[in-house]
Write an enzyme that holds these catalytic residues in place. Sequence first.
Site, PDB file in Angstrom:
ATOM      1  N   HIS A   1      -3.760   2.785  -3.016  1.00  0.00           N
ATOM      2  CA  HIS A   1      -3.044   1.536  -3.075  1.00  0.00           C
ATOM      3  C   HIS A   1      -2.567   1.342  -1.641  1.00  0.00           C
ATOM      4  CE1 HIS A   1      -0.016  -1.533  -3.941  1.00  0.00           C
ATOM      5  NE2 HIS A   1      -0.351  -1.313  -5.218  1.00  0.00           N
TER       6      HIS A   1
ATOM      7  N   GLU B   1      -6.740  -2.410  -1.514  1.00  0.00           N
ATOM      8  CA  GLU B   1      -6.772  -1.026  -2.197  1.00  0.00           C
ATOM      9  C   GLU B   1      -8.075  -0.827  -2.797  1.00  0.00           C
ATOM     10  OE1 GLU B   1      -2.823  -3.207  -4.108  1.00  0.00           O
ATOM     11  OE2 GLU B   1      -3.668  -1.653  -5.475  1.00  0.00           O
TER      12      GLU B   1
ATOM     13  N   ASP C   1      -2.318 -11.634  -6.177  1.00  0.00           N
ATOM     14  CA  ASP C   1      -2.386 -10.302  -6.719  1.00  0.00           C
ATOM     15  C   ASP C   1      -3.845 -10.242  -7.495  1.00  0.00           C
ATOM     16  OD1 ASP C   1      -0.281  -8.465  -8.901  1.00  0.00           O
ATOM     17  OD2 ASP C   1      -2.176  -7.886  -8.214  1.00  0.00           O
TER      18      ASP C   1
END
Length: 310
Positions: A177, A281, A222
């Site tokens: 991450h 990520e 996101d």
Amino acid sequence: MNLSDLNERLSIPGILNFGASADNLTYAEIQAPAANAKLFLQGAQLVSWQPQGADPVLYLSPRSQFDPGRPIRGGIPVVFPWFGPRAGEPAPPHADLPGPAHGFARTSEWEPVFAAVSGEDLHLTLALGPSNESRSFGFDAFRVVLSLRIGRTLSLELGVANDAAAAQPLVFEEALHTYFHVADATQVKLLGLSNTTYIDKRDGSARKLQPDGPVTLTDATDRVYLDTERACAIEDVAADRRIVIEKAGSRSTVVWNPWSTLSPTFPDMDPNGWTQMVCVETANVDRNAVALAPGESHTMSVHIAVENLA
Ligand code: TA6
């Protein structure tokens, strides 16, 4: 872990030394010939990497806590064996079972098992196995290993093995991450994700197709990009720097920035910290989750390099 035993076993004078933070978190301080870095044994979490002659490449929140059992905000958290919130997360393979967001690996104490210099690089390997905690979440008979090569470039490889004897598959999600440091997130261009399906977690987890061209950030972002094995690049225009992110064994790429919209919801994020970071990520999430039969193993790796933009 006993510091003196650790240093006796693995320290390398002038290159690798283990210490403890004020809150008694053990860390490895690294002055490799080609780069400086710092890694906490909790979560095997690299929190800084600075190649010689370059600016820091990873973002670490100035408000991050360093308390045992609390996730560190920044660097490269290791997400295993589930991604995001476990209870209620619709994505397979986890039903509504308890457990910390992003799994238990990032708040567990990993054991350093190997350290050596090769040329200008430091090689460091840490391992994690079953615990009472992991068994309470339904995870036993597994091994996880994180191997790092720290130098002018940075490589991480996450290996997972299913040690179960019976016909007990190990199904897991995983992510490195990575919080990348950028000069100005509002000017950043992300390359390598065009024409890729993503889950938009800012829009009810709707599945969408990324159009041609770079991804730019204009609000809280996101996204879980699926079924992609492509390399990505962060063009940090304001810093005249490109960060190249190559990967193997990974079919998902997650892009996250809380923007000013969500930053106040993270007490360990600086209110303006969002302007200096972007998470890209390297992962296997949702339908890219990994399933291992007993005796099988899987590796996922990322290779990071910085270069001038021009
Ligand atoms: O990787 C993106 C994400 O899953 C976001 O949804 C946000 O929750 C971020 O991770 C940080 O999660 P954390 O548990 O570290 O606060």
